[in-house]
Design a protein around this motif. Structure first.
Motif, PDB file in Angstrom:
ATOM      1  N   VAL A 124       3.099   5.149 -11.279  1.00 33.67           N
ATOM      2  CA  VAL A 124       2.574   3.792 -11.106  1.00 33.67           C
ATOM      3  C   VAL A 124       2.685   3.061 -12.431  1.00 33.67           C
ATOM      4  O   VAL A 124       2.163   3.525 -13.448  1.00 33.67           O
ATOM      5  N   LEU A 125       3.372   1.931 -12.422  1.00 30.97           N
ATOM      6  CA  LEU A 125       3.450   1.064 -13.591  1.00 30.97           C
ATOM      7  C   LEU A 125       2.742  -0.233 -13.231  1.00 30.97           C
ATOM      8  O   LEU A 125       3.223  -1.000 -12.388  1.00 30.97           O
ATOM      9  N   LEU A 171      -1.813  -1.001  -3.563  1.00 32.94           N
ATOM     10  CA  LEU A 171      -0.395  -1.100  -3.919  1.00 32.94           C
ATOM     11  C   LEU A 171       0.116   0.144  -4.633  1.00 32.94           C
ATOM     12  O   LEU A 171       1.303   0.460  -4.565  1.00 32.94           O
ATOM     13  N   ALA A 172      -0.765   0.846  -5.323  1.00 32.48           N
ATOM     14  CA  ALA A 172      -0.367   2.062  -6.038  1.00 32.48           C
ATOM     15  C   ALA A 172      -0.240   3.266  -5.113  1.00 32.48           C
ATOM     16  O   ALA A 172       0.491   4.210  -5.421  1.00 32.48           O
ATOM     17  N   PHE A 219      -5.134   6.776   0.295  1.00 36.93           N
ATOM     18  CA  PHE A 219      -5.529   6.095  -0.928  1.00 36.93           C
ATOM     19  C   PHE A 219      -5.642   7.042  -2.126  1.00 36.93           C
ATOM     20  O   PHE A 219      -6.047   6.623  -3.203  1.00 36.93           O
ATOM     21  N   ALA A 220      -5.261   8.304  -1.934  1.00 32.83           N
ATOM     22  CA  ALA A 220      -5.347   9.274  -3.017  1.00 32.83           C
ATOM     23  C   ALA A 220      -4.203   9.080  -4.009  1.00 32.83           C
ATOM     24  O   ALA A 220      -3.083   8.735  -3.636  1.00 32.83           O
ATOM     25  N   SER A 242       9.938   9.766 -10.083  1.00 33.68           N
ATOM     26  CA  SER A 242       8.779   9.867  -9.203  1.00 33.68           C
ATOM     27  C   SER A 242       9.217   9.965  -7.746  1.00 33.68           C
ATOM     28  O   SER A 242      10.268   9.445  -7.362  1.00 33.68           O
ATOM     29  N   GLN A 243       8.391  10.592  -6.933  1.00 34.13           N
ATOM     30  CA  GLN A 243       8.633  10.654  -5.502  1.00 34.13           C
ATOM     31  C   GLN A 243       7.949   9.511  -4.765  1.00 34.13           C
ATOM     32  O   GLN A 243       8.122   9.352  -3.552  1.00 34.13           O
ATOM     33  N   ALA A 244       7.161   8.708  -5.493  1.00 34.89           N
ATOM     34  CA  ALA A 244       6.405   7.629  -4.843  1.00 34.89           C
ATOM     35  C   ALA A 244       6.155   6.499  -5.833  1.00 34.89           C
ATOM     36  O   ALA A 244       5.018   6.054  -6.020  1.00 34.89           O
ATOM     37  N   ALA A 245       7.207   6.006  -6.476  1.00 39.28           N
ATOM     38  CA  ALA A 245       7.028   5.039  -7.551  1.00 39.28           C
ATOM     39  C   ALA A 245       6.589   3.673  -7.032  1.00 39.28           C
ATOM     40  O   ALA A 245       7.133   3.155  -6.057  1.00 39.28           O
ATOM     41  N   SER A 246       5.619   3.101  -7.739  1.00 40.32           N
ATOM     42  CA  SER A 246       5.122   1.772  -7.406  1.00 40.32           C
ATOM     43  C   SER A 246       4.967   0.972  -8.690  1.00 40.32           C
ATOM     44  O   SER A 246       4.322   1.420  -9.639  1.00 40.32           O
TER      45      SER A 246
END
Length: 262
Positions: free
Chosen positions: A92-93, A236-237, A8-9, A137-141
């Motif tokens: 995160v968008l 979700l982020a 969750f970080a 990003s390496q982890a885009a959400s």
């Protein structure tokens, strides 16, 4: 640090949240900052934006504030220019901005277009414009605020329901389009939530029921808090949802399971 803390970080991630100076958006901005994100707060309310930024900074978080009327195309374009100039990466968008719009069939060209602009055009335009940053990003959400009104019929909020249905279908299509690139897209569908915006809808007559009356239609017997929406946005982020995309999560106390809508 526990495994739960790790998944969750949001350490080092950049999260843009629209309508982030009050209600659910502000709760998410605070929580994302606590979890380590640099939060980009965008809101039309100057004083509330400054207050939100100050609160996050006082708590030791990383934040920047942008006062912008996203419903104004020139202002929207200028804001996105600033974001792109200042950030090569957006992780995160969270497109949260929206309005209730006119009641029932009491709409005209202006009110219908204003609701469609803020609720549909703005989140789709922001997604399009910031796609280069998301791709970096390496982890885009990407997170959209939909509504239970986008899932079930709401006779008092016809235009609003139409916009939220559109947001859900846009989200699903974006999720499919961008999945091969590892970019996730999901939506939160809030039920009745005790926010200033909800209370303003009571006062204006757009919603002609009280919080207590709405709570009586919810299987869990109450309306939600903004913080309860924020925890789902955090899911979700974060990496906790790294295998979740194209999904609408109703956060409604059971309303869409079959109870009466607003």
């Amino acid at each position: 640090m526990t495994v739960t803390d790790e998944v969750f970080a949001l350490d080092g991630r950049r999260a843009l949240i629209t309508a982030a100076a009050s209600g659910m958006g502000r709760a998410a901005a605070r929580l994302f900052a606590v979890r380590g994100a640099h939060v980009i707060v965008a809101d039309v309310d100057d004083a509330a934006t400054a207050d939100t930024v100050q609160e996050i900074e006082d708590a030791g978080g990383s934040v920047e504030g942008h006062v912008v009327d996203l419903g104004d195309q020139r202002a929207l374009d200028a804001f996105l220019d600033r974001v792109q100039a200042g950030h090569q990466v957006i992780d995160v968008l969270y497109s949260h901005v929206g309005i209730a719009g006119p009641r029932g069939l009491d709409f005209d060209d202006a009110s219908w277009r204003a609701t469609m602009t803020l609720n549909v055009w703005v989140p789709t335009a922001i997604t399009q414009r910031l796609l280069p940053q998301l791709r970096s990003s390496q982890a885009a959400s990407i997170i959209f605020t939909a509504s239970t009104a986008g899932i079930i019929g709401v006779p008092t909020l016809l235009t609003y329901a139409a916009t939220k249905g559109a947001v859900i279908q846009f989200m699903k299509s974006v999720a499919l389009l961008l999945a091969p690139e590892g970019i996730r897209a999901n939506a939160i569908a809030p039920g009745g939530t005790d926010t200033a915006g909800m209370r303003a809808s009571f006062e204006s007559g757009v919603i002609d029921r009280s919080l207590a009356a709405i709570a009586a239609t919810v299987p869990l017997g109450r309306v939600a808090t903004p913080e309860e929406m924020a925890t789902v946005a955090l899911f979700l982020a974060s990496d906790a949802s790294r295998y979740v995309t194209g999904t609408v999560i109703p956060v409604d106390g059971g309303v869409t399971a079959g109870a009466r809508a607003l």
